[in-house]
Structure formats: C-alpha cells, structure tokens
Design an enzyme around this catalytic site. Structure first.
Site, PDB file in Angstrom:
ATOM      1  N   SER A   1       1.014  24.558  15.755  1.00  7.21           N
ATOM      2  CA  SER A   1       0.641  24.088  14.511  1.00  7.21           C
ATOM      3  C   SER A   1       0.686  22.420  14.440  1.00  7.21           C
ATOM      4  CB  SER A   1       1.709  24.436  13.490  1.00  7.21           C
ATOM      5  OG  SER A   1       1.578  24.196  12.331  1.00  7.21           O
TER       6      SER A   1
ATOM      7  N   CYS B   1      10.713  27.163   6.021  1.00  4.86           N
ATOM      8  CA  CYS B   1       9.428  27.966   6.080  1.00  4.86           C
ATOM      9  C   CYS B   1       9.312  29.115   5.171  1.00  4.86           C
ATOM     10  CB  CYS B   1       9.094  28.529   7.646  1.00  4.86           C
ATOM     11  SG  CYS B   1       7.834  27.584   8.331  1.00  4.86           S
TER      12      CYS B   1
END
Ligand code: PLP
Length: 378
Positions: free
Chosen positions: A193, A319
C-alpha cells in the site's frame, strides 16, 4: 506542539511525492492507453514507478500490478488465489491476527465451502511453527500470513514458513506494514500500500511470482496486462513510485535503525517513568510500532487527553477504527480485559524526533496518573 505517532494508520506524504503527483495531474494527464505522445508519456511514468516498487521489494522473478491499495491486493490474492487452486483442495491456513482485509476475504471463502484454519498466537503475537506444520497437508490451496503485524509490530518468519509449504500451495503475504521497513522474502503473492510509506492513499500493488497465474479480480479494458482493468491512477502510481524510491534510500542508509533506536529510547523511558504497564510489542519487531497497555486506564480516554496536547496515537488498530469494540489481535494474544482496554499503539516514522517523544512521555505520564487518581477516588 504537533506530534504524529499514528504512522501505522497512515503517513504524511513526502514533499517530493506531492510535487511528483502535482506534475502528473497538471502536465502528464494523458490516458496511458492513448497512442499519441501525451499518453505515451503517462505510460512511461507508470513503467518507471513499477521499477521503483520492484527495486524496493528486491528484484524477484515476478511482476508488480498496481491496485487501489492494500485492501484490494489482499482481497485479490486470497479470493483469486484460493479459487485458482480450488481443485487442489479447499483448505486455507492463515492466522487470527491478520488485517480485516484478509479476515473478511476468508469469511467470504468460508461461505463458499472453504475450510479456513486460523493459527493461534502467543502473548507477543508470535505464531507456533509446530501448529503451522500440523496444519500442512496436500489439500491446502492457499496460505496467507502477514510479514509484520499492524497492531503489535511482531515480525513473522516468512522465509521459513514458505520453505515448509507443499509445492503447489499458493503462499500470500500481506506486506503492507513491512514494506520499506525491512527486507522482504519473496513469496508467491505479496500485497502493498502506498500510504504507509509516505505515499498517497488509494494506491497499492500486488506482486505475482512468475509461474503463479491467478484470474483477475477486476475486469474491463485490460489494463495492467489484463490483471487489473480500469484507467490507471497515474498521479497515485507516480506518487507511490516516488515514495518507494525514497524509502529504498532510507532502508539502505539505515533509516530504520534510527527509528528503532528512538523506539527503544521511548519504550525504556515509559518503563522507567510509568508503573503498571505491559509492553505488548516483542523485542524482535518492526522498527516503527510500540504497543503498550497502561493498566487501570481506558485507552480511548488517554488518546483524547493526548489529542488535546497535539499528540496523535491510536487505541487498537486505526485501520478498523470505525468499528467499536475490542481489538481481535489483543484478544487472540490472550491479554486480560484490563490489558486490552488500556492498550495504546505508538507508531513512529522517519520524521519522529527525540524531542517529540520526550514531550509525549511527559503528557502521557500526566494523563495516566490523572486517570488512575480519578478512578481510585470512585
Ligand atoms: N493490511 C495491513 C496489515 C494494514 O495495516 C492495512 C491498513 O492499515 C491494510 C492491509 C489495508 O491497506 P489499505 O489502507 O491500503 O487498503
């Protein structure tokens, strides 16, 4: 003072990343599939960024395909990998402490008849190799084990695990937190990511080893060699590429050692200055993450006290911050209710300074003491 210690949730983009992206937005805006020079220039930028990602992960016999981020790469690797290898068997091995992008993919597969084995972890989030060995059998279609845990920082022995797998089992590793912070061992499928390494959000990649063929997850115009259709996110891709370039330099310049030293300094100061704590992160861990339980406190309250002083940390995993409730990772580690409720995650970056950590310790100490003294009076 502004102190950002939530770098595992996301990072501040490097100035050079922002500049590169602005250029791509303003100047190189052509569609990379177009046949005229504006398109060809954009296509060249994508090619250069792909090389930068490969340079950071270490050149292996495989290819990088750009995706919308770690979540898409995890979903694609797990769902497409398991389906591709479904003839081999319906068994999957993973751990109880993976990111929700992995665990939710597993739930979807369970609904389709797959039998998912979730490995246990100990009090420092380590898996037990003998339990892994016991689960290995010829009908294992897929194994998915992260390179480093996003809440605790525990690092997993990916090379050792990969060498033990049956030859035709596909091995995936979520490398979202590990990228740019340690040398990665190449497995069959790896997820990345951009925004965890000072790149932009909404961009990431999947590494697919040569010889491993999985069906695409998103189909359409055939971009990314038919592995991921959709007009490429050129600004995101070039920003990710630039962040990889800078991270690679930092990795080889021992930038992670500098962060490790700061983390050790902060941990020792917490241990010396604040009583009744449990350090949940083991010695052998990612340079950036330190998870500590302050017993007899509630992490959410401490977090907001710190925020008033300009300090940003996380309680559990940011997250999944929109989900209330206990961290599945801390629960899997077998921590007590008190240890779970008082757990804070501090995550550092190359921008973190000793002065910021001293300021944080001072405010943290006051917040913990004040919480405990109010609790005692109740
Ligand atoms: N995997 C891990 C280990 C993560 O920490 C995260 C995000 O925090 C993800 C996957 C999801 O990545 P993204 O935010 O790019 O979708």
């Amino acid at each position: 003072m502004f102190v950002y210690l939530d770098n595992s949730a996301t990072t501040k983009p490097y100035t050079q990343v922002v500049k590169t992206m602005m250029n791509a937005l303003e100047k190189d805006f052509g569609n990379p599939s177009a046949m005229y020079s504006l398109g060809i220039d954009a296509e060249k930028l994508i090619r250069k960024s792909r090389e930068s990602v490969k340079d950071l992960i270490g050149k292996g016999r495989g290819e990088i395909f750009f995706t919308s981020g770690g979540t898409e790469s995890d979903n694609m690797a797990i769902i497409c990998g398991a389906m591709k290898n479904g003839k081999r068997g319906k068994k999957i091995i993973t751990t109880k402490v993976e990111h929700p992008a992995v665990l939710e993919s597993m739930k979807l597969l369970e609904k389709r008849g797959y039998d998912v084995k979730y490995l246990n972890v100990d009090k420092y989030c380590n898996i037990d190799i003998s339990e892994f060995n016991r689960e290995l059998s010829d009908d294992v279609a897929l194994i998915s084990i992260m390179a480093a845990n996003n809440e605790i920082g525990t690092v997993y022995p990916i090379q050792d695990l990969y060498e033990r797998k049956p030859p035709d089992t596909i091995f995936h590793s979520d490398c979202v937190q590990a990228l740019g912070k340690m040398r990665l061992h190449h497995v069959d499928l790896m997820s990345f990511s951009g925004h965890k390494i000072h790149g932009p959000k909404g961009i990431g990649g999947i590494y697919i080893k040569k010889g491993i063929s999985i069906h695409p997850y998103i189909v359409g115009g055939g971009q990314e060699k038919h592995m991921r259709s959709g007009t490429e996110n050129v600004p995101g891709i070039v920003g990710f590429g630039k962040a990889c370039e800078i991270s690679r330099k930092n990795l080889s310049d021992d930038g992670c050692e500098k962060i490790s030293k700061l983390k050790r300094y902060f941990k020792e100061n917490i241990e010396n200055e604040i009583s009744d704590i449990r350090v949940n992160t083991p010695e052998n861990s990612l340079s950036t993450i330190l998870n500590v339980s302050f017993l007899g406190t509630k992490s959410e309250v401490i977090l907001h006290r710190l925020e008033e002083d300009g300090i940003y940390v996380s309680a559990g995993s940011a997250c999944s911050s929109n989900k209330k409730g206990e961290s599945h990772v801390l629960r899997a580690m077998g921590l007590s209710k008190d240890e779970i409720e008082g757990a804070l995650r501090f995550s550092l970056s190359g921008f973190t300074t000793e002065e910021e950590l001293d300021y944080t310790l001072d405010k943290l100490k006051k917040a913990v003491e004040s919480f405990r003294s109010i609790a005692r009076r109740r």
